[in-house]
Design a protein around this motif. Sequence first.
Motif, PDB file in Angstrom:
ATOM      1  N   TRP A 194      63.219  45.909  29.706  1.00  0.00           N
ATOM      2  CA  TRP A 194      63.581  46.619  30.841  1.00  0.00           C
ATOM      3  C   TRP A 194      64.861  46.874  30.335  1.00  0.00           C
ATOM      4  CZ3 TRP A 194      61.505  44.411  35.941  1.00  0.00           C
ATOM      5  CH2 TRP A 194      60.076  44.353  36.055  1.00  0.00           C
ATOM      6  N   GLU A 195      64.969  48.323  30.281  1.00  0.00           N
ATOM      7  CA  GLU A 195      66.429  49.013  30.013  1.00  0.00           C
ATOM      8  C   GLU A 195      67.156  48.175  29.105  1.00  0.00           C
ATOM      9  OE1 GLU A 195      67.728  51.777  32.162  1.00  0.00           O
ATOM     10  OE2 GLU A 195      65.566  51.901  31.770  1.00  0.00           O
ATOM     11  N   GLY A 196      66.768  47.601  27.837  1.00  0.00           N
ATOM     12  CA  GLY A 196      67.173  47.043  26.984  1.00  0.00           C
ATOM     13  C   GLY A 196      67.284  45.509  27.241  1.00  0.00           C
ATOM     14  N   HIS A 197      66.952  44.908  28.386  1.00  0.00           N
ATOM     15  CA  HIS A 197      67.212  43.620  28.622  1.00  0.00           C
ATOM     16  C   HIS A 197      65.793  43.021  28.922  1.00  0.00           C
ATOM     17  CE1 HIS A 197      71.055  44.457  30.112  1.00  0.00           C
ATOM     18  NE2 HIS A 197      70.787  45.002  30.816  1.00  0.00           N
ATOM     19  N   ASP A 198      65.436  41.670  28.163  1.00  0.00           N
ATOM     20  CA  ASP A 198      64.427  40.868  28.422  1.00  0.00           C
ATOM     21  C   ASP A 198      63.900  40.797  29.762  1.00  0.00           C
ATOM     22  OD1 ASP A 198      62.598  38.968  27.013  1.00  0.00           O
ATOM     23  OD2 ASP A 198      63.358  37.814  28.902  1.00  0.00           O
ATOM     24  N   VAL A 199      62.828  41.081  30.095  1.00  0.00           N
ATOM     25  CA  VAL A 199      62.163  41.023  31.324  1.00  0.00           C
ATOM     26  C   VAL A 199      62.448  39.753  32.082  1.00  0.00           C
ATOM     27  CG1 VAL A 199      60.082  40.905  32.776  1.00  0.00           C
ATOM     28  CG2 VAL A 199      60.199  42.719  30.977  1.00  0.00           C
ATOM     29  N   MET A 200      62.448  38.607  31.582  1.00  0.00           N
ATOM     30  CA  MET A 200      62.691  37.301  32.159  1.00  0.00           C
ATOM     31  C   MET A 200      64.267  37.324  32.769  1.00  0.00           C
ATOM     32  SD  MET A 200      59.813  36.216  32.701  1.00  0.00           S
ATOM     33  CE  MET A 200      60.052  34.872  33.414  1.00  0.00           C
ATOM     34  N   THR A 201      64.945  37.984  31.754  1.00  0.00           N
ATOM     35  CA  THR A 201      66.424  37.751  32.038  1.00  0.00           C
ATOM     36  C   THR A 201      66.788  38.577  33.639  1.00  0.00           C
ATOM     37  OG1 THR A 201      67.154  37.845  29.826  1.00  0.00           O
ATOM     38  CG2 THR A 201      68.936  38.402  31.349  1.00  0.00           C
ATOM     39  N   VAL A 202      66.055  39.866  33.673  1.00  0.00           N
ATOM     40  CA  VAL A 202      66.580  40.405  34.784  1.00  0.00           C
ATOM     41  C   VAL A 202      65.475  40.323  36.095  1.00  0.00           C
ATOM     42  CG1 VAL A 202      67.963  42.183  33.527  1.00  0.00           C
ATOM     43  CG2 VAL A 202      65.503  42.515  33.810  1.00  0.00           C
ATOM     44  N   ALA A 203      64.570  39.731  35.870  1.00  0.00           N
ATOM     45  CA  ALA A 203      63.333  39.797  36.924  1.00  0.00           C
ATOM     46  C   ALA A 203      62.600  38.230  36.916  1.00  0.00           C
ATOM     47  CB  ALA A 203      62.364  40.668  36.271  1.00  0.00           C
ATOM     48  N   SER A 204      63.584  37.299  37.054  1.00  0.00           N
ATOM     49  CA  SER A 204      63.092  35.904  37.197  1.00  0.00           C
ATOM     50  C   SER A 204      64.018  35.237  38.105  1.00  0.00           C
ATOM     51  CB  SER A 204      62.685  35.330  36.071  1.00  0.00           C
ATOM     52  OG  SER A 204      64.002  35.016  35.301  1.00  0.00           O
TER      53      SER A 204
END
Length: 224
Positions: A28-38
């Motif tokens: 997501w926008e260059g970030h791992d999903v679990m980094t920005v959405a957990s």
Amino acid sequence: MKHLVVLTGAGMSAESGIKTFRDENGLWEGHDVMTVASPDGFKKHPELVLDFYNQRRKQLLEVSPNQAHYLLASLEKDIKTTIITQNVDDLHERAGSSNVIHLHGELLKARSTGNATNVFPWKKDIMLGDICKEGHQIRPHIVWFGEAVPMIENAIKICQTADVLLIIGTSMQVYPAASLVDYVPQNTSIYYIDPKPALSATHQVNVISEKATTGLQKFINYYL
């Protein structure tokens, strides 16, 4: 038709300029999903997570509903219409839809980290140190991976009353939202609008392989 139930996903808002965030690499926008959405990501990198959603919020305030949003809203004049959306934007409401259930939260709301029921409108940035009246840090009112989906039981009950289920712009890959199709009555017609449909046509499922605006117009012209 007594009740039209509509399930919408990222493809519904894509034509408004809302990025779908998740690319083919799962970033997501260059970030791992679990980094920005957990919850764990927020615990480890709170400023990064808050900034990610601050940028999403700013983008949302700069865009407008597209024709598909307005078409759905116009159906309320003649048909009982309930929208169950996976989207966290408010474009359905801005277009005039009055019966919208947000499965994954709402970007223009915040909530207390100490009391999940303390939810309130929020249109500006959320910063570390911003606290609720109870003294807890606030966070985006978003359902993150690993968290319960509070509205799913209500959504299931609504799907069980559907005379027609209309699915627009979703990959049918995110659960439990994707499982809602399993709760409609067996005699309920299902229409699926997506340029890259994840469902195949059956005796119950009609597939319209188009983007939201043109696909919805075709649904209205030929199937309503």
